[in-house]
Design an enzyme around this catalytic site. Structure first.
Site, PDB file in Angstrom:
ATOM      1  N   ASN A  11       0.794  -1.228   0.000  1.00 45.07           N
ATOM      2  CA  ASN A  11       0.000   0.000   0.000  1.00 45.07           C
ATOM      3  C   ASN A  11       0.827   1.279   0.000  1.00 45.07           C
ATOM      4  O   ASN A  11       0.256   2.369  -0.111  1.00 45.07           O
ATOM      5  CB  ASN A  11      -1.011   0.005   1.160  1.00 45.07           C
ATOM      6  CG  ASN A  11      -1.994  -1.120   1.032  1.00 45.07           C
ATOM      7  OD1 ASN A  11      -2.595  -1.308  -0.025  1.00 45.07           O
ATOM      8  ND2 ASN A  11      -2.151  -1.896   2.092  1.00 45.07           N
ATOM      9  N   ARG A  18      -3.523   8.014  -0.135  1.00 40.91           N
ATOM     10  CA  ARG A  18      -4.040   7.136   0.918  1.00 40.91           C
ATOM     11  C   ARG A  18      -3.978   7.830   2.268  1.00 40.91           C
ATOM     12  O   ARG A  18      -2.891   8.127   2.772  1.00 40.91           O
ATOM     13  CB  ARG A  18      -3.207   5.852   0.980  1.00 40.91           C
ATOM     14  CG  ARG A  18      -3.623   4.940   2.104  1.00 40.91           C
ATOM     15  CD  ARG A  18      -2.675   3.772   2.258  1.00 40.91           C
ATOM     16  NE  ARG A  18      -3.073   2.954   3.393  1.00 40.91           N
ATOM     17  CZ  ARG A  18      -2.230   2.286   4.147  1.00 40.91           C
ATOM     18  NH1 ARG A  18      -0.942   2.308   3.897  1.00 40.91           N
ATOM     19  NH2 ARG A  18      -2.672   1.590   5.161  1.00 40.91           N
ATOM     20  N   TYR A  23      -0.676   9.659   6.638  1.00 40.07           N
ATOM     21  CA  TYR A  23       0.560   9.383   5.914  1.00 40.07           C
ATOM     22  C   TYR A  23       1.132  10.587   5.168  1.00 40.07           C
ATOM     23  O   TYR A  23       2.203  10.486   4.580  1.00 40.07           O
ATOM     24  CB  TYR A  23       0.340   8.230   4.926  1.00 40.07           C
ATOM     25  CG  TYR A  23      -0.047   6.955   5.623  1.00 40.07           C
ATOM     26  CD1 TYR A  23       0.890   6.242   6.360  1.00 40.07           C
ATOM     27  CD2 TYR A  23      -1.340   6.472   5.565  1.00 40.07           C
ATOM     28  CE1 TYR A  23       0.541   5.075   7.026  1.00 40.07           C
ATOM     29  CE2 TYR A  23      -1.701   5.303   6.223  1.00 40.07           C
ATOM     30  CZ  TYR A  23      -0.758   4.616   6.943  1.00 40.07           C
ATOM     31  OH  TYR A  23      -1.103   3.469   7.596  1.00 40.07           O
ATOM     32  N   ASN A  73      10.480  -0.280   5.169  1.00 43.90           N
ATOM     33  CA  ASN A  73       9.140   0.078   5.620  1.00 43.90           C
ATOM     34  C   ASN A  73       8.241  -1.049   5.113  1.00 43.90           C
ATOM     35  O   ASN A  73       7.817  -1.045   3.961  1.00 43.90           O
ATOM     36  CB  ASN A  73       8.690   1.425   5.060  1.00 43.90           C
ATOM     37  CG  ASN A  73       7.321   1.827   5.597  1.00 43.90           C
ATOM     38  OD1 ASN A  73       6.565   0.991   6.068  1.00 43.90           O
ATOM     39  ND2 ASN A  73       7.013   3.107   5.508  1.00 43.90           N
ATOM     40  N   ALA A  76       2.068  -3.041   6.697  1.00 48.47           N
ATOM     41  CA  ALA A  76       1.333  -3.936   7.584  1.00 48.47           C
ATOM     42  C   ALA A  76       2.067  -5.242   7.840  1.00 48.47           C
ATOM     43  O   ALA A  76       1.833  -5.886   8.871  1.00 48.47           O
ATOM     44  CB  ALA A  76      -0.050  -4.221   7.004  1.00 48.47           C
ATOM     45  N   GLU A  97      14.266  -0.393  10.518  1.00 49.05           N
ATOM     46  CA  GLU A  97      12.816  -0.428  10.303  1.00 49.05           C
ATOM     47  C   GLU A  97      12.290   1.004  10.330  1.00 49.05           C
ATOM     48  O   GLU A  97      12.671   1.792  11.207  1.00 49.05           O
ATOM     49  CB  GLU A  97      12.180  -1.258  11.423  1.00 49.05           C
ATOM     50  CG  GLU A  97      10.682  -1.332  11.390  1.00 49.05           C
ATOM     51  CD  GLU A  97      10.127  -2.097  12.594  1.00 49.05           C
ATOM     52  OE1 GLU A  97       8.913  -2.001  12.809  1.00 49.05           O
ATOM     53  OE2 GLU A  97      10.900  -2.762  13.320  1.00 49.05           O
ATOM     54  N   HIS A  99       8.731   3.623   9.884  1.00 52.67           N
ATOM     55  CA  HIS A  99       7.277   3.827   9.805  1.00 52.67           C
ATOM     56  C   HIS A  99       7.015   5.307   9.576  1.00 52.67           C
ATOM     57  O   HIS A  99       7.601   6.155  10.255  1.00 52.67           O
ATOM     58  CB  HIS A  99       6.583   3.402  11.103  1.00 52.67           C
ATOM     59  CG  HIS A  99       6.798   1.966  11.418  1.00 52.67           C
ATOM     60  ND1 HIS A  99       6.064   0.969  10.839  1.00 52.67           N
ATOM     61  CD2 HIS A  99       7.693   1.360  12.231  1.00 52.67           C
ATOM     62  CE1 HIS A  99       6.490  -0.191  11.281  1.00 52.67           C
ATOM     63  NE2 HIS A  99       7.482   0.015  12.131  1.00 52.67           N
ATOM     64  N   ARG A 106      -1.486   4.529  17.350  1.00 52.31           N
ATOM     65  CA  ARG A 106      -2.575   4.009  16.520  1.00 52.31           C
ATOM     66  C   ARG A 106      -3.174   2.743  17.133  1.00 52.31           C
ATOM     67  O   ARG A 106      -2.996   2.488  18.313  1.00 52.31           O
ATOM     68  CB  ARG A 106      -2.037   3.774  15.106  1.00 52.31           C
ATOM     69  CG  ARG A 106      -1.551   5.103  14.480  1.00 52.31           C
ATOM     70  CD  ARG A 106      -1.109   4.959  13.078  1.00 52.31           C
ATOM     71  NE  ARG A 106      -2.239   4.525  12.248  1.00 52.31           N
ATOM     72  CZ  ARG A 106      -2.084   4.020  11.034  1.00 52.31           C
ATOM     73  NH1 ARG A 106      -0.881   3.875  10.519  1.00 52.31           N
ATOM     74  NH2 ARG A 106      -3.134   3.646  10.336  1.00 52.31           N
TER      75      ARG A 106
END
Length: 125
Positions: A11, A18, A23, A73, A76, A97, A99, A106
């Site tokens: 995504n 989105r 984002y 990244n 999900a 990592e 995000h 969240r």
């Protein structure tokens, strides 16, 4: 010159449209362009996105074989993929990592990462 593979999961191809409240309005192409500009030729950057878990696993393995670092990244898949965690464990490539949003602010299912323990660091929000 250091090689870095920037791998983006499901995504993230929809960035810019989105849920911009979460984002932001930058597209993935905007982020890639800014990253290349920031690197200023000091790193050879390979930038990829896939909605398919197996493709991300293969790219992690490829980065490891090439001795490249990984910026990941996983979207999900961060919260579900033992396969990506195993791929990170199987290679010597240092990984970070990433995000875009603050996953800790969240939904509770986003609070756990299978990948964090396999990475040198985590960047959130």
């Amino acid at each position: 010159m250091r090689a870095i593979h920037v791998l983006n999961g499901p995504n993230l191809n929809l960035l810019g449209t989105r849920e911009p409240g979460i984002y932001g309005s930058l597209t993935l192409a905007d982020i890639e362009s800014r990253l290349h500009a920031r690197a200023g030729g000091r790193a050879a950057i390979t930038f990829r996105q896939s909605n398919h878990e197996g493709e991300l696993v293969a790219w992690i393995q490829e980065a490891g074989a090439a001795g490249a670092g990984v910026i990941l990244n996983a979207g999900a898949y961060t919260h579900t993929s033992i396969a990506l965690a195993d791929a990170l464990s199987a290679v010597t490539a240092p990984a970070v990592e990433v995000h875009i949003s603050n996953v800790h602010a969240r939904e509770s299912f986003r609070h756990h990462s299978y990948l964090s323990a396999k990475c040198k660091g985590v960047i959130v929000g």
